[in-house]
Design an enzyme around this catalytic site. Structure first.
Site, PDB file in Angstrom:
ATOM      1  CD  GLU A 278      -7.561 -10.268  11.225  1.00 50.50           C
ATOM      2  OE1 GLU A 278      -6.662  -9.658  10.609  1.00 50.50           O
ATOM      3  OE2 GLU A 278      -7.501 -10.485  12.446  1.00 50.50           O
ATOM      4  N   PRO A 279     -10.337 -11.179   5.703  1.00 54.01           N
ATOM      5  CG  PRO A 279     -12.221 -11.930   4.532  1.00 54.01           C
ATOM      6  CD  PRO A 279     -11.542 -12.020   5.878  1.00 54.01           C
ATOM      7  N   GLY A 280      -9.725  -8.702   3.204  1.00 49.48           N
ATOM      8  CA  GLY A 280     -10.002  -7.309   2.838  1.00 49.48           C
ATOM      9  C   GLY A 280      -9.955  -7.164   1.334  1.00 49.48           C
ATOM     10  NE  ARG A 281      -4.262  -6.733  -1.492  1.00 46.49           N
ATOM     11  CZ  ARG A 281      -3.554  -5.617  -1.497  1.00 46.49           C
ATOM     12  NH1 ARG A 281      -3.619  -4.810  -2.545  1.00 46.49           N
ATOM     13  NH2 ARG A 281      -2.768  -5.311  -0.473  1.00 46.49           N
ATOM     14  NE  ARG A 317      -2.852  -1.150  -3.772  1.00 44.23           N
ATOM     15  CZ  ARG A 317      -2.408  -1.914  -4.753  1.00 44.23           C
ATOM     16  NH1 ARG A 317      -2.738  -1.658  -6.008  1.00 44.23           N
ATOM     17  NH2 ARG A 317      -1.640  -2.961  -4.502  1.00 44.23           N
ATOM     18  CB  CYS A 346       2.819  20.067  -8.379  1.00 44.25           C
ATOM     19  SG  CYS A 346       4.287  20.941  -8.904  1.00 44.25           S
ATOM     20  CD  GLU A 347       5.137  15.481  -4.998  1.00 48.28           C
ATOM     21  OE1 GLU A 347       6.207  14.899  -5.283  1.00 48.28           O
ATOM     22  OE2 GLU A 347       4.980  16.193  -3.997  1.00 48.28           O
ATOM     23  CE1 TYR A 375      -5.624  -1.878   2.861  1.00 44.12           C
ATOM     24  CE2 TYR A 375      -5.818  -3.557   1.156  1.00 44.12           C
ATOM     25  CZ  TYR A 375      -5.780  -3.201   2.491  1.00 44.12           C
ATOM     26  OH  TYR A 375      -5.899  -4.167   3.454  1.00 44.12           O
TER      27      TYR A 375
END
EC number: 4.1.1.20
Length: 421
Positions: A278-281, A317, A346-347, A375
Protein backbone atom coordinates in the site's frame (compact mmCIF):
# COMPACT_ATOMS: atom_id res chain seq x y z
CA UNK A 1 14.15 11.12 -13.12
CA UNK A 2 14.37 14.52 -11.43
CA UNK A 3 10.95 16.18 -11.82
CA UNK A 4 11.96 19.68 -10.68
CA UNK A 5 15.30 21.19 -11.69
CA UNK A 6 16.99 24.50 -12.45
CA UNK A 7 17.33 25.25 -16.15
CA UNK A 8 18.88 28.55 -17.21
CA UNK A 9 18.46 29.87 -13.69
CA UNK A 10 14.75 29.02 -13.38
CA UNK A 11 13.10 26.14 -11.56
CA UNK A 12 11.21 23.97 -14.03
CA UNK A 13 8.77 21.10 -13.81
CA UNK A 14 9.94 18.63 -16.44
CA UNK A 15 10.34 20.92 -19.51
CA UNK A 16 8.16 23.83 -18.38
CA UNK A 17 9.47 26.79 -16.35
CA UNK A 18 7.33 27.29 -13.25
CA UNK A 19 6.75 30.99 -14.08
CA UNK A 20 4.83 29.79 -17.15
CA UNK A 21 2.65 27.61 -14.93
CA UNK A 22 2.00 30.55 -12.60
CA UNK A 23 1.14 32.84 -15.51
CA UNK A 24 -1.31 30.34 -17.02
CA UNK A 25 -2.97 28.90 -13.92
CA UNK A 26 -2.34 31.46 -11.16
CA UNK A 27 -1.02 30.95 -7.65
CA UNK A 28 -1.11 29.24 -5.31
CA UNK A 29 -1.41 25.95 -7.17
CA UNK A 30 -0.20 22.39 -6.87
CA UNK A 31 1.96 21.21 -9.75
CA UNK A 32 2.66 17.52 -10.43
CA UNK A 33 5.11 15.71 -12.70
CA UNK A 34 3.30 12.94 -14.56
CA UNK A 35 6.53 11.36 -15.79
CA UNK A 36 7.88 11.08 -12.25
CA UNK A 37 4.81 9.50 -10.71
CA UNK A 38 4.50 6.93 -13.49
CA UNK A 39 8.20 6.12 -13.19
CA UNK A 40 7.77 5.58 -9.45
CA UNK A 41 4.82 3.25 -10.07
CA UNK A 42 6.85 1.20 -12.54
CA UNK A 43 9.86 1.01 -10.23
CA UNK A 44 7.71 -0.13 -7.34
CA UNK A 45 5.98 -2.81 -9.43
CA UNK A 46 9.28 -4.05 -10.85
CA UNK A 47 11.01 -4.11 -7.46
CA UNK A 48 8.30 -6.37 -6.02
CA UNK A 49 8.04 -8.66 -9.04
CA UNK A 50 8.65 -12.21 -7.88
CA UNK A 51 7.83 -11.61 -4.22
CA UNK A 52 5.36 -14.04 -2.70
CA UNK A 53 3.09 -16.31 -4.72
CA UNK A 54 1.95 -15.04 -8.10
CA UNK A 55 1.85 -11.36 -9.04
CA UNK A 56 1.87 -8.91 -6.15
CA UNK A 57 -0.77 -6.18 -5.95
CA UNK A 58 0.55 -2.65 -5.52
CA UNK A 59 -2.44 -0.71 -4.17
CA UNK A 60 -1.86 3.05 -4.07
CA UNK A 61 -2.93 4.61 -0.76
CA UNK A 62 -5.61 6.95 -2.08
CA UNK A 63 -5.52 9.09 1.07
CA UNK A 64 -2.10 10.39 0.00
CA UNK A 65 -3.57 12.11 -3.05
CA UNK A 66 -7.05 11.27 -4.40
CA UNK A 67 -6.80 13.35 -7.60
CA UNK A 68 -8.66 11.70 -10.47
CA UNK A 69 -5.79 12.41 -12.85
CA UNK A 70 -3.28 10.79 -10.51
CA UNK A 71 -5.49 7.78 -9.85
CA UNK A 72 -6.11 7.37 -13.59
CA UNK A 73 -2.35 7.46 -14.20
CA UNK A 74 -1.80 4.71 -11.65
CA UNK A 75 -4.72 2.69 -13.03
CA UNK A 76 -3.00 2.63 -16.43
CA UNK A 77 0.14 1.31 -14.72
CA UNK A 78 -1.83 -1.63 -13.30
CA UNK A 79 -1.96 -0.41 -9.71
CA UNK A 80 -4.83 -1.03 -7.35
CA UNK A 81 -6.13 1.19 -4.56
CA UNK A 82 -5.94 1.09 -0.79
CA UNK A 83 -8.99 3.00 0.45
CA UNK A 84 -10.45 4.00 3.81
CA UNK A 85 -13.90 5.31 2.85
CA UNK A 86 -16.70 4.81 0.36
CA UNK A 87 -15.71 8.15 -1.14
CA UNK A 88 -12.24 6.86 -1.90
CA UNK A 89 -13.74 3.70 -3.43
CA UNK A 90 -15.89 5.84 -5.72
CA UNK A 91 -12.91 7.95 -6.70
CA UNK A 92 -10.80 4.89 -7.49
CA UNK A 93 -13.49 3.21 -9.58
CA UNK A 94 -14.31 6.45 -11.40
CA UNK A 95 -10.62 6.80 -12.30
CA UNK A 96 -10.55 3.32 -13.85
CA UNK A 97 -9.20 1.11 -11.07
CA UNK A 98 -11.08 -2.22 -11.20
CA UNK A 99 -12.99 -3.03 -7.98
CA UNK A 100 -11.16 -6.34 -7.63
CA UNK A 101 -7.92 -4.35 -7.21
CA UNK A 102 -9.35 -2.35 -4.29
CA UNK A 103 -8.50 -3.08 -0.65
CA UNK A 104 -10.78 -1.46 1.96
CA UNK A 105 -8.93 -0.57 5.18
CA UNK A 106 -9.78 1.61 8.19
CA UNK A 107 -11.15 1.18 11.70
CA UNK A 108 -14.49 2.92 11.19
CA UNK A 109 -16.22 1.37 8.19
CA UNK A 110 -19.98 1.88 8.39
CA UNK A 111 -22.63 -0.62 7.35
CA UNK A 112 -23.51 1.64 4.41
CA UNK A 113 -19.90 1.69 3.24
CA UNK A 114 -19.63 -2.08 3.59
CA UNK A 115 -22.81 -2.52 1.59
CA UNK A 116 -21.53 -0.35 -1.25
CA UNK A 117 -18.16 -2.13 -1.30
CA UNK A 118 -19.85 -5.54 -1.45
CA UNK A 119 -22.23 -4.46 -4.18
CA UNK A 120 -19.43 -3.36 -6.50
CA UNK A 121 -17.24 -6.36 -5.63
CA UNK A 122 -14.05 -5.00 -4.09
CA UNK A 123 -11.12 -7.37 -3.75
CA UNK A 124 -10.62 -7.44 0.01
CA UNK A 125 -11.81 -6.00 3.31
CA UNK A 126 -9.06 -5.39 5.85
CA UNK A 127 -10.99 -5.80 9.11
CA UNK A 128 -9.66 -4.30 12.34
CA UNK A 129 -11.87 -5.54 15.20
CA UNK A 130 -14.20 -8.36 16.24
CA UNK A 131 -17.19 -6.01 16.23
CA UNK A 132 -16.36 -5.10 12.64
CA UNK A 133 -16.34 -8.81 11.73
CA UNK A 134 -19.84 -9.07 13.15
CA UNK A 135 -21.11 -6.03 11.25
CA UNK A 136 -19.64 -7.17 7.92
CA UNK A 137 -21.12 -10.65 8.36
CA UNK A 138 -24.56 -9.14 8.93
CA UNK A 139 -24.30 -6.84 5.90
CA UNK A 140 -22.98 -9.59 3.62
CA UNK A 141 -25.75 -11.96 4.75
CA UNK A 142 -28.41 -9.34 4.00
CA UNK A 143 -27.06 -9.01 0.45
CA UNK A 144 -26.59 -12.73 -0.12
CA UNK A 145 -22.89 -12.16 -0.75
CA UNK A 146 -19.65 -13.55 0.63
CA UNK A 147 -17.03 -11.00 1.68
CA UNK A 148 -13.32 -11.68 1.18
CA UNK A 149 -11.64 -10.72 4.44
CA UNK A 150 -8.17 -10.18 5.84
CA UNK A 151 -7.71 -9.30 9.48
CA UNK A 152 -5.36 -6.43 10.16
CA UNK A 153 -2.96 -7.49 12.87
CA UNK A 154 -1.12 -4.99 15.03
CA UNK A 155 2.41 -6.43 15.34
CA UNK A 156 3.49 -3.92 18.04
CA UNK A 157 6.52 -2.79 16.05
CA UNK A 158 8.03 0.66 16.57
CA UNK A 159 8.44 2.23 13.11
CA UNK A 160 10.63 5.09 14.43
CA UNK A 161 8.56 7.79 12.79
CA UNK A 162 6.39 10.71 13.93
CA UNK A 163 4.00 9.60 16.68
CA UNK A 164 0.97 10.85 14.75
CA UNK A 165 1.70 8.58 11.79
CA UNK A 166 2.87 5.47 13.66
CA UNK A 167 0.18 2.80 13.29
CA UNK A 168 1.81 -0.50 14.25
CA UNK A 169 2.31 -0.07 17.99
CA UNK A 170 0.05 -1.65 20.59
CA UNK A 171 -1.24 1.69 21.90
CA UNK A 172 -2.71 2.84 18.56
CA UNK A 173 -6.30 2.37 17.38
CA UNK A 174 -5.27 0.17 14.48
CA UNK A 175 -5.57 -3.57 14.05
CA UNK A 176 -6.13 -6.60 16.26
CA UNK A 177 -3.47 -7.50 18.83
CA UNK A 178 -1.21 -10.30 17.63
CA UNK A 179 -2.03 -12.44 20.66
CA UNK A 180 -5.73 -12.24 19.77
CA UNK A 181 -5.26 -13.16 16.11
CA UNK A 182 -6.13 -16.86 16.34
CA UNK A 183 -9.37 -16.31 18.26
CA UNK A 184 -10.36 -13.52 15.86
CA UNK A 185 -9.83 -15.82 12.87
CA UNK A 186 -11.90 -18.53 14.58
CA UNK A 187 -14.67 -15.94 14.96
CA UNK A 188 -14.31 -14.97 11.30
CA UNK A 189 -14.48 -18.61 10.18
CA UNK A 190 -17.79 -19.09 12.00
CA UNK A 191 -19.69 -16.84 9.58
CA UNK A 192 -20.85 -18.41 6.29
CA UNK A 193 -21.03 -14.96 4.66
CA UNK A 194 -17.33 -14.29 5.27
CA UNK A 195 -14.32 -15.88 3.61
CA UNK A 196 -10.90 -15.93 5.23
CA UNK A 197 -8.74 -14.55 2.45
CA UNK A 198 -5.70 -13.14 4.14
CA UNK A 199 -3.85 -11.20 6.78
CA UNK A 200 -2.85 -7.53 6.84
CA UNK A 201 -0.51 -5.21 8.69
CA UNK A 202 0.56 -1.57 8.43
CA UNK A 203 3.07 -0.09 10.87
CA UNK A 204 3.21 3.58 9.90
CA UNK A 205 4.26 6.23 7.42
CA UNK A 206 7.50 8.03 6.48
CA UNK A 207 9.66 5.13 7.67
CA UNK A 208 13.29 5.51 6.59
CA UNK A 209 14.71 2.27 8.00
CA UNK A 210 13.97 -1.17 6.58
CA UNK A 211 14.37 -2.93 9.94
CA UNK A 212 10.81 -2.20 11.21
CA UNK A 213 9.34 -3.49 7.94
CA UNK A 214 11.36 -6.68 8.29
CA UNK A 215 10.36 -7.15 11.93
CA UNK A 216 6.68 -6.67 11.09
CA UNK A 217 6.82 -9.12 8.17
CA UNK A 218 8.51 -11.75 10.33
CA UNK A 219 5.83 -11.31 13.00
CA UNK A 220 3.10 -11.66 10.40
CA UNK A 221 4.65 -14.86 9.08
CA UNK A 222 4.67 -16.33 12.58
CA UNK A 223 0.93 -15.70 12.71
CA UNK A 224 0.38 -17.11 9.21
CA UNK A 225 2.16 -20.30 10.27
CA UNK A 226 -0.01 -20.60 13.39
CA UNK A 227 -3.18 -19.98 11.38
CA UNK A 228 -2.29 -22.61 8.81
CA UNK A 229 -1.60 -25.12 11.58
CA UNK A 230 -5.08 -24.33 12.89
CA UNK A 231 -6.53 -25.13 9.47
CA UNK A 232 -6.98 -21.61 8.07
CA UNK A 233 -5.64 -21.12 4.54
CA UNK A 234 -4.10 -17.68 3.98
CA UNK A 235 -4.18 -16.58 0.34
CA UNK A 236 -2.97 -12.98 0.70
CA UNK A 237 -0.63 -11.06 2.98
CA UNK A 238 -1.02 -7.28 2.90
CA UNK A 239 2.23 -5.82 4.25
CA UNK A 240 1.03 -2.22 4.07
CA UNK A 241 3.07 0.78 2.99
CA UNK A 242 5.03 3.46 4.77
CA UNK A 243 8.33 3.70 2.89
CA UNK A 244 9.68 7.20 3.50
CA UNK A 245 11.00 9.88 1.18
CA UNK A 246 13.64 12.59 1.55
CA UNK A 247 12.19 15.98 2.49
CA UNK A 248 15.48 17.78 3.31
CA UNK A 249 18.21 18.20 0.72
CA UNK A 250 20.93 17.48 3.29
CA UNK A 251 19.30 14.30 4.60
CA UNK A 252 20.61 10.88 3.57
CA UNK A 253 18.57 9.19 0.91
CA UNK A 254 16.09 6.76 2.50
CA UNK A 255 16.13 3.14 1.35
CA UNK A 256 15.31 2.89 -2.34
CA UNK A 257 12.30 1.07 -3.71
CA UNK A 258 14.73 -1.52 -5.04
CA UNK A 259 16.32 -2.06 -1.61
CA UNK A 260 12.85 -2.41 -0.11
CA UNK A 261 11.94 -4.96 -2.78
CA UNK A 262 15.08 -7.01 -2.15
CA UNK A 263 14.35 -7.08 1.59
CA UNK A 264 10.76 -8.16 0.96
CA UNK A 265 11.85 -10.95 -1.38
CA UNK A 266 14.37 -12.21 1.15
CA UNK A 267 11.99 -12.12 4.11
CA UNK A 268 9.01 -13.59 2.26
CA UNK A 269 10.90 -16.33 0.43
CA UNK A 270 8.78 -19.46 0.61
CA UNK A 271 5.56 -17.68 1.56
CA UNK A 272 2.66 -19.47 -0.12
CA UNK A 273 0.45 -16.39 -0.50
CA UNK A 274 0.01 -13.38 -2.75
CA UNK A 275 1.50 -10.17 -1.38
CA UNK A 276 -0.23 -6.78 -1.29
CA UNK A 277 1.46 -3.43 -0.73
CA UNK A 278 0.00 0.00 0.00
CA UNK A 279 2.52 2.69 -1.01
CA UNK A 280 1.33 6.28 -0.95
CA UNK A 281 3.89 8.94 -0.06
CA UNK A 282 6.73 7.01 -1.70
CA UNK A 283 4.93 7.16 -5.06
CA UNK A 284 3.71 10.75 -5.10
CA UNK A 285 5.39 13.04 -2.53
CA UNK A 286 8.29 14.21 -4.67
CA UNK A 287 6.13 14.41 -7.79
CA UNK A 288 4.49 17.63 -6.59
CA UNK A 289 5.16 21.16 -5.37
CA UNK A 290 2.96 23.92 -4.02
CA UNK A 291 3.73 26.94 -6.19
CA UNK A 292 3.20 30.27 -4.44
CA UNK A 293 3.83 33.98 -4.89
CA UNK A 294 5.41 36.34 -2.37
CA UNK A 295 2.85 38.93 -1.28
CA UNK A 296 5.29 41.05 0.67
CA UNK A 297 8.32 41.05 2.94
CA UNK A 298 7.68 42.22 6.50
CA UNK A 299 10.55 43.29 8.72
CA UNK A 300 10.27 43.41 12.51
CA UNK A 301 12.76 43.95 15.31
CA UNK A 302 13.06 40.21 15.82
CA UNK A 303 12.46 38.59 12.45
CA UNK A 304 11.97 38.92 8.72
CA UNK A 305 8.74 37.43 7.37
CA UNK A 306 8.26 36.28 3.78
CA UNK A 307 4.48 36.28 3.39
CA UNK A 308 3.21 33.94 0.67
CA UNK A 309 -0.20 33.69 -0.96
CA UNK A 310 -0.26 30.00 0.09
CA UNK A 311 -1.19 29.18 3.67
CA UNK A 312 -1.63 26.41 6.21
CA UNK A 313 -5.08 25.66 4.79
CA UNK A 314 -3.39 24.73 1.49
CA UNK A 315 -0.57 22.67 3.06
CA UNK A 316 -1.13 21.80 6.71
CA UNK A 317 1.77 19.36 7.24
CA UNK A 318 4.21 21.92 8.73
CA UNK A 319 1.55 23.09 11.19
CA UNK A 320 0.18 19.64 12.01
CA UNK A 321 3.38 17.59 12.17
CA UNK A 322 6.13 20.23 12.33
CA UNK A 323 7.01 18.75 8.96
CA UNK A 324 10.00 20.06 7.02
CA UNK A 325 9.68 21.02 3.35
CA UNK A 326 12.40 22.56 1.24
CA UNK A 327 11.19 25.96 -0.01
CA UNK A 328 12.95 27.27 -3.08
CA UNK A 329 12.92 30.52 -5.00
CA UNK A 330 11.81 29.79 -8.55
CA UNK A 331 14.41 32.26 -9.88
CA UNK A 332 17.08 32.19 -7.16
CA UNK A 333 19.66 34.92 -6.72
CA UNK A 334 23.15 34.73 -5.26
CA UNK A 335 22.09 36.81 -2.27
CA UNK A 336 20.49 35.01 0.69
CA UNK A 337 18.90 35.96 3.99
CA UNK A 338 17.27 34.38 7.02
CA UNK A 339 13.49 34.54 7.17
CA UNK A 340 10.32 32.99 8.49
CA UNK A 341 8.17 31.85 5.58
CA UNK A 342 4.51 32.27 6.45
CA UNK A 343 1.03 32.47 4.98
CA UNK A 344 -1.76 35.06 5.35
CA UNK A 345 -4.08 32.96 7.54
CA UNK A 346 -4.96 34.45 10.92
CA UNK A 347 -3.04 31.88 12.99
CA UNK A 348 0.42 32.09 14.53
CA UNK A 349 0.84 28.48 13.42
CA UNK A 350 0.47 29.48 9.76
CA UNK A 351 4.16 29.01 9.12
CA UNK A 352 5.98 26.91 6.53
CA UNK A 353 9.52 27.48 7.80
CA UNK A 354 11.19 29.33 10.65
CA UNK A 355 14.53 31.11 10.46
CA UNK A 356 15.30 29.48 7.11
CA UNK A 357 18.20 30.58 4.92
CA UNK A 358 16.70 31.29 1.51
CA UNK A 359 17.36 33.20 -1.68
CA UNK A 360 16.64 36.90 -1.06
CA UNK A 361 13.17 37.01 -2.57
CA UNK A 362 11.02 40.13 -2.93
CA UNK A 363 7.33 40.85 -3.49
CA UNK A 364 5.83 39.05 -6.52
CA UNK A 365 8.66 36.50 -6.70
CA UNK A 366 7.63 32.86 -6.95
CA UNK A 367 8.53 30.18 -4.43
CA UNK A 368 8.02 26.42 -4.62
CA UNK A 369 7.29 24.35 -1.53
CA UNK A 370 8.86 21.05 -2.47
CA UNK A 371 7.79 17.43 -1.86
CA UNK A 372 4.14 18.45 -1.57
CA UNK A 373 2.59 15.74 -3.74
CA UNK A 374 1.45 13.60 -0.79
CA UNK A 375 -0.81 14.75 2.03
CA UNK A 376 -0.95 18.23 0.53
CA UNK A 377 -4.04 19.00 -1.52
CA UNK A 378 -5.87 16.07 0.03
CA UNK A 379 -5.63 17.61 3.53
CA UNK A 380 -6.44 21.17 2.42
CA UNK A 381 -9.35 23.14 3.84
CA UNK A 382 -11.21 26.37 3.16
CA UNK A 383 -10.24 27.94 6.50
CA UNK A 384 -10.56 31.75 6.49
CA UNK A 385 -12.91 31.23 3.51
CA UNK A 386 -9.91 30.62 1.27
CA UNK A 387 -11.01 28.54 -1.75
CA UNK A 388 -9.15 25.35 -2.58
CA UNK A 389 -6.30 25.98 -5.00
CA UNK A 390 -5.89 24.75 -8.56
CA UNK A 391 -3.97 21.57 -9.41
CA UNK A 392 -1.91 21.15 -12.57
CA UNK A 393 -0.33 18.09 -14.22
CA UNK A 394 2.74 18.36 -16.45
CA UNK A 395 4.19 15.83 -18.87
CA UNK A 396 7.22 16.98 -20.82
CA UNK A 397 6.23 20.31 -22.36
CA UNK A 398 2.48 19.77 -21.89
CA UNK A 399 0.39 20.95 -18.97
CA UNK A 400 -3.24 20.48 -18.00
CA UNK A 401 -5.54 21.77 -15.29
CA UNK A 402 -6.65 18.71 -13.32
CA UNK A 403 -8.68 20.58 -10.70
CA UNK A 404 -9.95 24.11 -11.18
CA UNK A 405 -9.47 26.75 -8.53
CA UNK A 406 -12.52 27.16 -6.31
CA UNK A 407 -14.32 30.47 -5.94
CA UNK A 408 -15.89 31.90 -2.81
CA UNK A 409 -19.23 31.27 -4.53
CA UNK A 410 -18.29 27.58 -4.68
CA UNK A 411 -17.72 27.63 -0.93
CA UNK A 412 -21.17 29.10 -0.26
CA UNK A 413 -23.11 27.12 -2.88
CA UNK A 414 -24.31 24.35 -0.56
CA UNK A 415 -25.31 26.66 2.27
CA UNK A 416 -29.03 27.14 2.78
CA UNK A 417 -31.01 30.26 3.56
CA UNK A 418 -33.04 29.95 6.77
CA UNK A 419 -36.38 31.71 6.36
CA UNK A 420 -36.82 32.59 10.03
CA UNK A 421 -33.44 34.32 10.34
Amino acid sequence: MIPFSLKNGTLCVEDIPLPEIAAQYGTPCYVYSHSYLTERARRFTKALDGAGKGKSLVAFAVKANPSQAILASFAKEGLGADVVSAGEIRRAVHAGIPPERIVFSGVGKTAEEMRYALEIGIGQFNIESVSEIEMLAEVATSLGKKAAVALRINPDVDPHTHAKIATGKADTKFGIAAEDALSAYEKLASYPSLKIQGIASHIGSQITDLAPFEAAAERIYEIITALEKAGHAIETADLGGGLGVRYKDDQPEPPSVEAYGEMIKRVTKGWNCRLIFEPGRSLIANAGVLLSKVIRIKESKTARFVILDAAMNDLVRPTLYDAYHEIKAVTPSAQTYQADIVGPVCETGDIFARNRSISAVKADDLMAIMSAGAYGATMASAYNSRPLVAEVMVSGNKSALIRKRQSVEDLMRDEQKVEWL
